[in-house]
Design an enzyme around this catalytic site. Structure first.
Site, PDB file in Angstrom:
ATOM      1  N   LYS A 282     -56.578  13.385 -76.631  1.00 26.86           N
ATOM      2  CA  LYS A 282     -55.894  14.646 -76.329  1.00 26.86           C
ATOM      3  C   LYS A 282     -56.508  15.825 -77.087  1.00 26.86           C
ATOM      4  CE  LYS A 282     -51.755  12.740 -74.438  1.00 26.86           C
ATOM      5  NZ  LYS A 282     -52.012  11.282 -74.640  1.00 26.86           N
TER       6      LYS A 282
HETATM    7  C1  LIG Z   1     -51.943  10.369 -73.627  1.00 25.59           C
HETATM    8  C2  LIG Z   1     -52.633   9.059 -73.800  1.00 25.59           C
HETATM    9  C3  LIG Z   1     -52.950   8.222 -72.703  1.00 25.59           C
HETATM   10  C4  LIG Z   1     -52.547   8.561 -71.282  1.00 25.59           C
HETATM   11  O1  LIG Z   1     -53.240   9.667 -70.771  1.00 25.59           O
HETATM   12  P1  LIG Z   1     -52.707  10.442 -69.464  1.00 25.59           P
HETATM   13  O2  LIG Z   1     -53.524  11.653 -69.365  1.00 25.59           O
HETATM   14  O3  LIG Z   1     -51.248  10.739 -69.732  1.00 25.59           O
HETATM   15  O4  LIG Z   1     -52.866   9.498 -68.311  1.00 25.59           O
HETATM   16  C5  LIG Z   1     -53.662   7.064 -72.940  1.00 25.59           C
HETATM   17  N1  LIG Z   1     -54.010   6.698 -74.196  1.00 25.59           N
HETATM   18  C6  LIG Z   1     -53.716   7.466 -75.275  1.00 25.59           C
HETATM   19  C7  LIG Z   1     -54.113   6.999 -76.631  1.00 25.59           C
HETATM   20  C8  LIG Z   1     -53.017   8.671 -75.121  1.00 25.59           C
HETATM   21  O5  LIG Z   1     -52.720   9.426 -76.202  1.00 25.59           O
END
Ligand SMILES: *Cc1c(COP(=O)(O)O)cnc(C)c1O
Length: 470
Positions: free
Chosen positions: A113
Site C-alpha cells: 500500500k
Molecule cells: C491490502 C492488502 C491486500 C489486498 O489488496 P487489494 O488491493 O485490497 O486487493 C493484500 N495483501 C496485503 C498485505 C494488503 O495489505
C-alpha cells in the site's frame, strides 16, 4: 483526460478533482473516460526507463491538469531509494521453481500500500497548496491501510490525519508502527471497541454534512483513483524486469481483497501491456474466487467474513470490483447501477454468461488458499529458497503454482514482508524464528508512543477533532 462515474450520474471531473474524491456522488467509482493505448514503439522506449521516469510517462497520460514539470517532481520525490530501499524500487526475483516475485513491500510500512499511498501524500499536499485548501483525513484501520496513510501524510502541510483503531486489538508491531509517529499532524485514536465500531464512527462523522463541510473532512480509502493509477506503474515495471523483450507475455498473480491491486493490472492490460493472464488469489474469504470461477457475485455478510492468517484479504465484498464490471459490460452504467442496486439490497448477481469473455478477452482466472496451504507454502519456499514469505504473498504463490501452465511466466506480487506477521511464520516453521527486519525498524516496539484512548462514541471523536483543529 476527464473522469466519469461507473454509475453515470456524475458530471465529468478533472484529475485533480478525482484525486481528492472517494465515492462519486452517485455512489459509483471514478474512471478515466478511456484508457490510453500504448503502441509498440512507446513500450520499447519505456523498457529502458528508471522507475520514476516510467511513473512520470504513465501518470502523465492520465493527470491532464497537472503541469508536466510538477508531476515529474512529485514522482521524483515519491519513488526514491531512501524510501523504497532500492533504486529499482520494485525488484523482481525468481524462486527455485521459476515463479517470479515482484517486491512491492520495501516502503516504510512493509506492505504494497506504500507504493500508492506515498504518491498520494505528495500529490495531496501539492493540489491542496495550489488551491489554498486544507484537508482533514479521518479513517478506521485494523492495521495496514491506516499505517500506510499515516506514513504517507506525516508532516504534510495543510493535512491532519485522525486514525481510529480498536484499542488493544492490534499486534504489538502494528501498534508500534502507528503510535510511534510523533508528527504534529498525525492523531492516533484508540477506540474502546472493535474495528467495526471504529468504522461506524467514521461513517457517522462522514454523514454529518455540516461537520464534514466546516472541517474539510476527507478519507483515503481503497477506491481512490490516485491509488489505482500509482499501482498501474509497477505492472509495467514488473513486466520489463521479468522479460528480455516486448514480444514476451507475462501473467501476474495478485493476493486480492478489495480488488484494488489487480484492478490496476486490468487497466495496464487494457492499455496494451502484454499481460497473458491476471490471476486473482483469495484466502478463505473467497467471494472473488467464486465470481471468477462461476460468474456469480455473492457478497458475504459480516458473520460469514472469516478472520484469517492473511488478514488484509479478509473482505466480504470487493469495492473496486465495480470498475472491472463496468469495463466487462461495455461501460454500460445503467446495467452497473442496476447490479449494485441488487448488491445494496443484500443480494448479488449472476454474470455467468460472460465467463468466456472474462477468461479470454480479459484474461482473468482465480484460485484460493487456506490456512494450511499458506503454512505449507511458507514452509516449502523457506526450504527451497531460504526465505520467509509473508502470508498474503504465500496465498499468491500457492495459487500460481496450482494454475501455472507449461511455459508460462508468472510474476507474483509481494504484498507485504514476513517481518509483519511473526506469529504465522513461527507457526509455519513449527518453532520461533527470527524473521529479518529492515534495519530502520530495529527496536520499533521500544520507541515512545503517542495515542489517545477514547470511548466508543462518535461524539467523543468529534470533540477531540474540534479541539485539535480549533
Ligand atoms: C491490502 C492488502 C491486500 C489486498 O489488496 P487489494 O488491493 O485490497 O486487493 C493484500 N495483501 C496485503 C498485505 C494488503 O495489505
Amino acid at each position: 483526460m476527464k473522469y466519469i462515474s461507473t454509475r453515470g450520474q456524475t458530471a465529468p471531473k478533472s484529475f485533480s478533482e478525482v484525486l481528492l474524491m472517494g465515492l462519486a456522488p452517485d455512489g459509483g467509482l471514478m474512471l478515466p473516460e478511456r484508457y490510453p493505448q500504448i503502441d509498440a514503439a512507446t513500450l520499447q522506449r519505456w523498457r529502458g526507463l528508471s522507475y520514476p521516469e516510467l511513473a512520470f510517462e504513465i501518470m502523465n497520460l492520465f493527470a491532464g491538469d497537472i503541469p508536466a514539470a510538477d508531476l515529474r517532481r512529485l514522482v521524483d520525490d515519491t519513488y526514491t531509494e531512501a524510501v523504497f530501499g532500492t533504486s529499482s524500487i520494485t525488484p523482481v526475483r525468481t524462486l527455485a521453481d521459476g515463479i517470479k516475485i515482484q517486491a512491492l513491500s520495501n516502503g516504510p510500512t512493509l506492505a504494497f500500500k506504500d507504493m500508492a499511498m506515498q504518491f498520494l501524500g505528495h500529490s495531496f499536499e501539492y493540489v491542496l497548496s495550489r488551491e489554498g485548501k486544507r484537508l482533514n483525513i479521518i479513517g478506521a484501520t485494523s492495521g495496514d491501510t491506516g499505517s500506510a496513510a499515516e506514513y504517507a501524510l506525516r508532516g504534510k502541510a495543510g493535512i491532519h490525519v485522525f486514525m481510529l483503531s480498536p484499542h488493544g486489538k492490534m499486534s504489538a508491531f502494528q501498534r508500534a508502527q502507528m503510535y510511534s509517529l510523533t508528527d504534529e499532524n498525525i492523531h492516533n485514536l484508540a477506540i474502546e471497541g472493535m474495528f467495526d465500531d471504529c468504522q461506524d464512527i467514521v461513517k457517522a462523522l462522514q454523514n454529518d454534512a455540516a461537520f464534514k463541510q466546516q472541517y474539510s473532512i476527507g478519507t483515503v480509502n481503497s477506491i481512490n483513483w490516485g491509488r489505482i493509477l500509482a499501482q498501474i506503474v509497477y505492472y509495467f515495471a514488473g513486466y520489463f524486469r521479468a522479460t528480455a523483450s516486448n514480444g514476451e507475455q507475462v501473467s501476474f498473480c495478485v493476493p486480492s481483497g478489495n480488488f484494488g491491486n489487480i484492478c490496476a493490472g486490468h487497466i495496464a492490460r487494457m492499455m496494451g501491456l502484454p499481460i497473458r493472464r491476471l490471476i486473482v488469489a483469495t484466502n478463505e474469504n473467497d467471494v472473488l474466487d467464486e465470481f471468477f470461477r462461476t460468474g456469480r457475485y455473492r457478497p458475504r455478510s459480516a458473520a460469514h467474513t472469516y478472520v484469517t492468517s492473511s488478514p488484509s484479504m479478509d473482505i466480504s465484498k470487493a469495492s473496486n470490483f465495480e470498475r472491472f464490471v463496468f469495463d466487462l459490460l461495455g461501460r454500460d452504467h445503467f446495467q452497473v447501477a442496476s447490479l449494485w442496486q441488487q448488491v445494496a439490497a443484500g443480494g448479488g448477481f449472476d454474470l455467468s454468461a460472460e465467463l468466456p469473455r472474462i477468461r479470454e478477452e480479459f484474461g482473468f482466472v482465480s484460485g484460493s488458499s487456506r490456512h494450511a496451504d499458506r503454512l505449507a507454502t511458507i514452509r516449502a519456499v523457506h526450504e527451497s529458497d531460504g526465505e520467509w514469505l509473508d502470508p498474503h504473498t504465500a496465498d499468491g504463490v500457492k495459487v500460481a503454482r496450482e494454475l501455472r501452465e507449461a511455459g508460462e511466466t508468472i510474476v507474483c506480487l509481494e504484498t507485504a514482508l514476513a517481518a509483519k506477521f511473526a506469529d504465522t511464520i513461527n507457526e509455519a516453521a513449527g518453532h520461533p524464528v527470527d524473521v529479518p527486519r529492515p534495519a530502520a525498524l530495529a527496536g520499533l516496539e521500544s520507541l515512545p508512543q503517542r495515542v489517545a484512548v477514547l470511548p466508543n462514541s462518535a461524539q467523543a471523536v468529534r470533540e477531540l477533532m474540534v479541539q485539535t483543529l480549533g
